[in-house]
Design an enzyme around this catalytic site. Sequence first.
Site, PDB file in Angstrom:
ATOM      1  N   HIS A 123      -0.355  -2.285   2.395  1.00 54.09           N
ATOM      2  CA  HIS A 123       0.056  -3.098   1.118  1.00 54.09           C
ATOM      3  C   HIS A 123      -0.971  -4.091   0.691  1.00 54.09           C
ATOM      4  O   HIS A 123      -2.125  -4.073   0.898  1.00 54.09           O
ATOM      5  CB  HIS A 123       1.146  -4.020   1.721  1.00 54.09           C
ATOM      6  CG  HIS A 123       1.140  -5.135   2.800  1.00 54.09           C
ATOM      7  ND1 HIS A 123       0.278  -6.223   2.574  1.00 54.09           N
ATOM      8  CD2 HIS A 123       1.287  -5.268   4.119  1.00 54.09           C
ATOM      9  CE1 HIS A 123       0.077  -6.904   3.698  1.00 54.09           C
ATOM     10  NE2 HIS A 123       0.682  -6.336   4.474  1.00 54.09           N
ATOM     11  N   CYS A 139      -0.086  -5.088   9.622  1.00 50.21           N
ATOM     12  CA  CYS A 139      -0.367  -4.021   8.691  1.00 50.21           C
ATOM     13  C   CYS A 139      -1.912  -3.985   8.261  1.00 50.21           C
ATOM     14  O   CYS A 139      -2.631  -4.832   8.674  1.00 50.21           O
ATOM     15  CB  CYS A 139       0.468  -4.715   7.375  1.00 50.21           C
ATOM     16  SG  CYS A 139       2.292  -4.910   7.576  1.00 50.21           S
TER      17      CYS A 139
END
Length: 164
Positions: A123, A139
Amino acid sequence: MTIDRRKFILAAPALIAACAGPQTLGYDGPKVTSIMAFKSQRKLYLLHGNKALKTYPFQLGFAPVGHKQFEGDGKTPEGTYIIDRRNPQSEYHLSVGISYPNARDRAFAAAHGRSPGGEIFIHGTPDVVAGRKDWTAGCIAVTNPEVEEIYAMVGDYTPIFVKA
């Protein structure tokens, strides 16, 4: 005040686009056949066969060493996964989902009476943490312009190999 029909017709596409969230780039180059992420190097490679199409630096979970095992451990998974979803309305600009946890990850966590966690993505980066190192909950974070390229270039079901 009245809006004449021509102005409305001309303005409608812009209004619709503004409501749709972040704009994504188009891509018509070679197909991305796999992704390699090397945690120790902080490098993400989009590959066509064995040729790197693009390379990106990235940030990781706040506990970057080791494979993610449990929810909340701050580690980024290591292993073979696929890109299994995308989120154009992500809190982190745009995101593409990584299929963690797989069956092995779930079994390991269950054997220890814990949850493996989930919701692992590649992301973008909110302004609040730009420049901080290793801040995610597991992440892989790139800049917003970079995630726009990745979002456009990478299709669902693309394999991703995350190495230490």
